[in-house]
Design a protein around this motif. Structure first.
Motif, PDB file in Angstrom:
ATOM      1  N   ILE A 162      38.073  34.780  23.870  1.00 29.49           N
ATOM      2  CA  ILE A 162      37.981  35.596  24.817  1.00 29.49           C
ATOM      3  C   ILE A 162      37.216  35.230  26.219  1.00 29.49           C
ATOM      4  N   LEU A 163      35.983  34.595  25.709  1.00 24.36           N
ATOM      5  CA  LEU A 163      35.376  33.995  27.131  1.00 24.36           C
ATOM      6  C   LEU A 163      36.170  32.910  27.689  1.00 24.36           C
ATOM      7  N   LEU A 164      36.701  32.033  26.989  1.00 21.15           N
ATOM      8  CA  LEU A 164      37.497  30.829  27.562  1.00 21.15           C
ATOM      9  C   LEU A 164      38.528  31.467  28.385  1.00 21.15           C
ATOM     10  N   LEU A 165      39.388  32.327  27.881  1.00 20.79           N
ATOM     11  CA  LEU A 165      40.368  32.781  28.784  1.00 20.79           C
ATOM     12  C   LEU A 165      40.117  33.772  29.700  1.00 20.79           C
ATOM     13  N   ASN A 166      39.158  34.381  29.508  1.00 17.68           N
ATOM     14  CA  ASN A 166      38.506  35.314  30.992  1.00 17.68           C
ATOM     15  C   ASN A 166      38.323  34.196  31.800  1.00 17.68           C
ATOM     16  N   THR A 167      37.266  33.102  31.514  1.00 11.85           N
ATOM     17  CA  THR A 167      37.128  32.397  32.546  1.00 11.85           C
ATOM     18  C   THR A 167      38.190  31.538  33.018  1.00 11.85           C
ATOM     19  N   ALA A 168      39.247  31.233  32.347  1.00 15.20           N
ATOM     20  CA  ALA A 168      40.530  30.519  32.823  1.00 15.20           C
ATOM     21  C   ALA A 168      40.977  31.358  33.874  1.00 15.20           C
ATOM     22  N   GLY A 169      40.901  32.975  33.772  1.00 15.05           N
ATOM     23  CA  GLY A 169      41.512  33.841  34.527  1.00 15.05           C
ATOM     24  C   GLY A 169      40.968  33.889  35.858  1.00 15.05           C
ATOM     25  N   LEU A 170      39.426  33.786  35.731  1.00 16.92           N
ATOM     26  CA  LEU A 170      38.869  33.675  37.260  1.00 16.92           C
ATOM     27  C   LEU A 170      39.237  32.533  37.727  1.00 16.92           C
ATOM     28  N   LEU A 171      39.147  31.395  37.055  1.00 17.44           N
ATOM     29  CA  LEU A 171      39.844  30.230  37.821  1.00 17.44           C
ATOM     30  C   LEU A 171      40.955  30.300  38.409  1.00 17.44           C
ATOM     31  N   PHE A 172      41.798  30.816  37.849  1.00 11.61           N
ATOM     32  CA  PHE A 172      43.293  30.906  38.243  1.00 11.61           C
ATOM     33  C   PHE A 172      43.241  31.937  39.771  1.00 11.61           C
ATOM     34  N   GLN A 173      42.270  32.511  39.899  1.00 10.43           N
ATOM     35  CA  GLN A 173      42.017  33.252  41.030  1.00 10.43           C
ATOM     36  C   GLN A 173      41.655  32.508  42.240  1.00 10.43           C
ATOM     37  N   ILE A 174      41.001  31.657  41.992  1.00 13.40           N
ATOM     38  CA  ILE A 174      40.349  30.641  43.140  1.00 13.40           C
ATOM     39  C   ILE A 174      41.066  30.454  44.256  1.00 13.40           C
ATOM     40  N   PRO A 175      42.276  30.115  44.260  1.00  6.38           N
ATOM     41  CA  PRO A 175      43.322  29.814  45.264  1.00  6.38           C
ATOM     42  C   PRO A 175      43.828  31.110  45.956  1.00  6.38           C
ATOM     43  N   PHE A 176      43.515  32.144  45.535  1.00  8.18           N
ATOM     44  CA  PHE A 176      44.128  33.430  46.243  1.00  8.18           C
ATOM     45  C   PHE A 176      43.174  33.847  47.248  1.00  8.18           C
ATOM     46  N   HIS A 177      41.801  33.490  47.342  1.00 10.25           N
ATOM     47  CA  HIS A 177      41.027  33.854  48.249  1.00 10.25           C
ATOM     48  C   HIS A 177      41.225  32.916  49.658  1.00 10.25           C
ATOM     49  N   THR A 178      42.469  33.202  50.025  1.00  6.10           N
ATOM     50  CA  THR A 178      42.780  32.514  51.399  1.00  6.10           C
ATOM     51  C   THR A 178      43.543  33.168  52.136  1.00  6.10           C
ATOM     52  N   GLN A 179      43.883  33.101  53.511  1.00 10.81           N
ATOM     53  CA  GLN A 179      44.685  33.462  54.576  1.00 10.81           C
ATOM     54  C   GLN A 179      45.861  32.597  54.844  1.00 10.81           C
ATOM     55  N   ARG A 180      45.643  31.294  54.100  1.00  8.86           N
ATOM     56  CA  ARG A 180      46.757  30.183  54.532  1.00  8.86           C
ATOM     57  C   ARG A 180      48.139  30.173  53.592  1.00  8.86           C
ATOM     58  N   ILE A 181      48.138  30.930  52.540  1.00  5.23           N
ATOM     59  CA  ILE A 181      49.127  30.854  51.714  1.00  5.23           C
ATOM     60  C   ILE A 181      49.916  32.450  52.065  1.00  5.23           C
ATOM     61  N   ASP A 182      51.349  32.316  52.275  1.00  3.49           N
ATOM     62  CA  ASP A 182      52.046  33.588  52.427  1.00  3.49           C
ATOM     63  C   ASP A 182      52.410  34.112  51.273  1.00  3.49           C
ATOM     64  N   LYS A 183      53.291  35.128  51.180  1.00  2.00           N
ATOM     65  CA  LYS A 183      53.745  35.612  49.996  1.00  2.00           C
ATOM     66  C   LYS A 183      54.701  34.637  49.100  1.00  2.00           C
ATOM     67  N   LEU A 184      54.541  34.637  47.844  1.00  2.00           N
ATOM     68  CA  LEU A 184      55.243  33.480  46.946  1.00  2.00           C
ATOM     69  C   LEU A 184      56.708  34.332  46.454  1.00  2.00           C
ATOM     70  N   TRP A 185      57.313  33.238  45.860  1.00  2.00           N
ATOM     71  CA  TRP A 185      58.524  33.895  45.116  1.00  2.00           C
ATOM     72  C   TRP A 185      58.468  35.172  44.625  1.00  2.00           C
ATOM     73  N   ALA A 186      59.556  36.042  44.905  1.00  2.00           N
ATOM     74  CA  ALA A 186      59.582  37.554  44.503  1.00  2.00           C
ATOM     75  C   ALA A 186      59.257  37.910  43.163  1.00  2.00           C
ATOM     76  N   PRO A 187      59.879  37.275  42.124  1.00  2.00           N
ATOM     77  CA  PRO A 187      59.612  37.478  40.634  1.00  2.00           C
ATOM     78  C   PRO A 187      58.228  37.059  40.290  1.00  2.00           C
ATOM     79  N   TRP A 188      57.629  36.137  40.734  1.00  2.00           N
ATOM     80  CA  TRP A 188      56.209  35.894  40.832  1.00  2.00           C
ATOM     81  C   TRP A 188      55.269  36.878  41.260  1.00  2.00           C
ATOM     82  N   GLU A 189      55.501  37.025  42.538  1.00  2.00           N
ATOM     83  CA  GLU A 189      54.708  38.557  43.118  1.00  2.00           C
ATOM     84  C   GLU A 189      54.860  39.677  42.210  1.00  2.00           C
ATOM     85  N   PHE A 190      55.829  39.976  41.734  1.00  2.00           N
ATOM     86  CA  PHE A 190      56.339  41.125  40.861  1.00  2.00           C
ATOM     87  C   PHE A 190      55.412  41.053  39.672  1.00  2.00           C
TER      88      PHE A 190
END
Length: 294
Positions: A162-190
């Protein structure tokens, strides 16, 4: 060193590299907003200071004390799933992210939790260093928030998973804190979280307030009515700006305001409302009731 610590350590050079890429890309874009203006340097330094001090206190206040409830629940449940099966990992990822969604939603809808989480939203800038703007010492909030993961423990998933995958989920969000990446592939965004979705989450202008709580999956927001599309420029920060780059002040300004409101409340209902009601809760006084019934 446990698996969670190893993941966090491995993320440091990747985070630094991504910050450099973000900065270079911004400097090459003549039409970009001033994400890295001189005024924002203090904000960037403050984010790093917040992160370093937070790291020193994290072991006790964010893991040992809060997640002790999960350890107890795991010991009491008759269910015990084995990490040897691949489907257990997949199921645990989905369940822990579902728990994260409700914990994160609680961060925004319960003022006691918001007093801590508001630190992460207090910057008027939005770049990779925003990842580092995390609250310091809020053990009561952390412990209450950790209860969101009790279902995962009661279902029999190992605590370390639980702790490991919760931490992995937080790391997954790191690159989302930016204005330099536009919207991604529509199925991914969904289905999944993205920079666009997370920009919305950090917005303090309508229709973005209290939207897009998802960590790995954005589908939870679509299912539970908290989803918003990025359709207009985002105003970052809080509804009422803290107007300071002092990490101590913006770490505890909301806690001080919450305690002040609680102390001034006239009834126990009001006191509980200021602690466990949503941000913006206001106690109704007797004159208000008289006006309603008149």
């Amino acid at each position: 060193m446990n698996a969670t610590s190893t993941l966090l350590l491995a993320a440091v050079p990747a985070f630094i590299l991504l910050s450099i890429v973000e900065y270079v890309d911004h400097r090459r874009d003549r039409d970009a907003t001033h994400t890295f203006s001189k005024r924002s340097v203090r904000d960037y330094v403050g984010n790093w200071a917040t992160y370093l001090i937070n790291t020193a206190a994290k072991a006790l206040t964010q893991y040992i004390l809060p997640f002790s409830t999960i350890v107890v629940a795991s010991a009491l449940t008759p269910l015990h799933l084995s990490a040897k099966h691949w489907w257990v990992w997949v199921a645990c990822l989905v369940v822990t992210d579902f728990c994260y969604y409700w914990a994160h939603r609680g961060d925004h809808r319960i003022r006691l939790l918001w007093a801590a989480h508001s630190v992460h939203h207090s910057s008027n800038y939005f770049n990779l260093s925003t990842n580092l703007r995390l609250p310091w010492f809020h053990p009561v909030s952390y412990t209450l928030r950790s209860l969101a993961w009790l279902p995962a423990a009661l279902l029999g998933f190992p605590v370390w998973m639980i702790l490991l995958l919760n931490t992995a989920g937080l790391l997954f969000q790191i690159p989302f804190h930016t204005q330099r990446i536009d919207k991604l592939w529509a199925p991914w965004e969904f289905l999944f979280n993205s920079p666009s979705h997370h920009r919305v989450h950090h917005g303090s202008n309508q229709p973005y307030i209290d939207k897009n709580y998802g960590g790995v999956f954005i589908i939870w927001d679509r299912l539970f009515g908290s989803y918003a599309e990025e359709t207009e420029p985002v105003r970052y920060g809080l509804l009422h700006d803290v107007e300071t780059q002092n990490p101590i002040k913006y770490n505890y300004v909301e806690t001080v305001n919450m305690l002040r409101d609680t102390a001034r409340a006239h009834t126990w209902r009001g006191r509980l409302g200021y602690l466990f009601g949503p941000p913006g809760y206001a106690e109704k006084n007797k004159s208000d009731d008289e006006l309603i019934t008149a």
